[in-house]
Design an enzyme around this catalytic site. Structure first.
Site, short mmCIF file in Angstrom:
data_model
loop_
_atom_site.label_atom_id
_atom_site.label_comp_id
_atom_site.label_asym_id
_atom_site.label_seq_id
_atom_site.Cartn_x
_atom_site.Cartn_y
_atom_site.Cartn_z
N SER A 223 -4.23 -6.95 -1.32
CA SER A 223 -5.04 -6.01 -0.54
C SER A 223 -5.50 -4.90 -1.46
CB SER A 223 -4.23 -5.44 0.62
OG SER A 223 -5.05 -4.67 1.47
N GLU B 42 -6.39 0.75 -6.26
CA GLU B 42 -5.09 0.09 -6.29
C GLU B 42 -5.20 -1.31 -5.74
OE1 GLU B 42 -3.02 -0.81 -3.58
OE2 GLU B 42 -3.68 0.42 -1.90
N HIS C 215 0.80 -1.24 0.00
CA HIS C 215 0.00 0.00 0.00
C HIS C 215 0.83 1.28 0.00
CE1 HIS C 215 -3.90 -1.89 0.33
NE2 HIS C 215 -3.45 -2.65 1.29
#
Length: 220
Positions: free
Chosen positions: A113, A139, A64
């Protein structure tokens, strides 16, 4: 509108090549995950259509981190099973991508994720789960673990900062993330502090854990 930052799912890789190409599923429809969320078919359609109009796809990130892209997605679509993704790690040009590739081949990456905004959802009492109907995808990260405790606590804090009431499931998970057992968290949600047994050897630990949530309500 309640927003969330991440949806953590098991890494389901169909294949990974020596040159860094891989394919698999970032989300599987109709499966209740550990966060009591169920993604239904069609949840990504609007978002994927919007990305198509832009001529690109959501970013491929490492953990992330916006400053650490590790490759590109070359295909992303819904099929009967879920959100199918195909991408390529830039292993010849990026040492971090080469590292991610090695971990992917070894099976030591725990999950994908998905960073997103939740546009539409409902709670299904019979299934005891949140039904995610429309997801604005921005994303898809490769992550070490398939769940992120900090992200779940952030969900609660973000809702409070917006003057919104956190979803009960988010609040319960946040309580568990700071140290309460599943039973303690459920009892606390139903009955407050009175639900904690003062004779319980774990009560002191549980109360100490609850202090870490005070910043959520104070906005710190």
């Amino acid at each position: 509108m309640l927003t969330r930052k991440r949806l953590d799912v098991p890494l389901k890789i169909k294949s990974v090549t020596e040159t860094g190409e891989f394919e698999g599923y970032g989300s599987v429809f109709g499966v209740k995950d550990s966060d009591s969320d169920i993604v239904i078919k069609g949840a990504f359609e609007k978002s994927l259509a919007a990305w198509k109009e832009k001529g690109r796809l959501p970013a491929m990130l490492w953990q992330h981190k916006m400053s650490e892209p590790v490759g590109i997605y070359t295909e992303m679509k819904e099929d009967e099973n879920g959100l199918y993704v195909k991408g390529r790690l830039l292993i010849d040009d990026d040492p971090l991508a080469k590292r991610a590739h090695a971990h992917m081949k070894a099976g030591s990456l725990g999950g994908l994720s998905i960073g997103y905004m939740l546009n539409e959802y409902d709670y299904d009492n019979q299934k005891d789960a949140w039904i995610l109907k429309e997801i604005d995808l921005w994303e898809v990260s490769l992550v070490t673990f398939a769940s992120n405790e900090e992200a779940r606590i952030s969900d609660v804090k973000n809702a409070l900062e917006k003057g919104q009431v956190p979803r009960p499931s988010d609040m319960e998970r946040a309580l568990r993330d700071v140290g309460l057992s599943r039973t303690q968290a459920k009892s606390f949600m139903a009955n407050g502090y009175g639900a904690l047994d003062l004779r319980d050897a774990e009560t002191e630990k549980a109360l100490q854990s609850l202090k870490s949530l005070t910043s959520l309500f104070s906005g710190e």
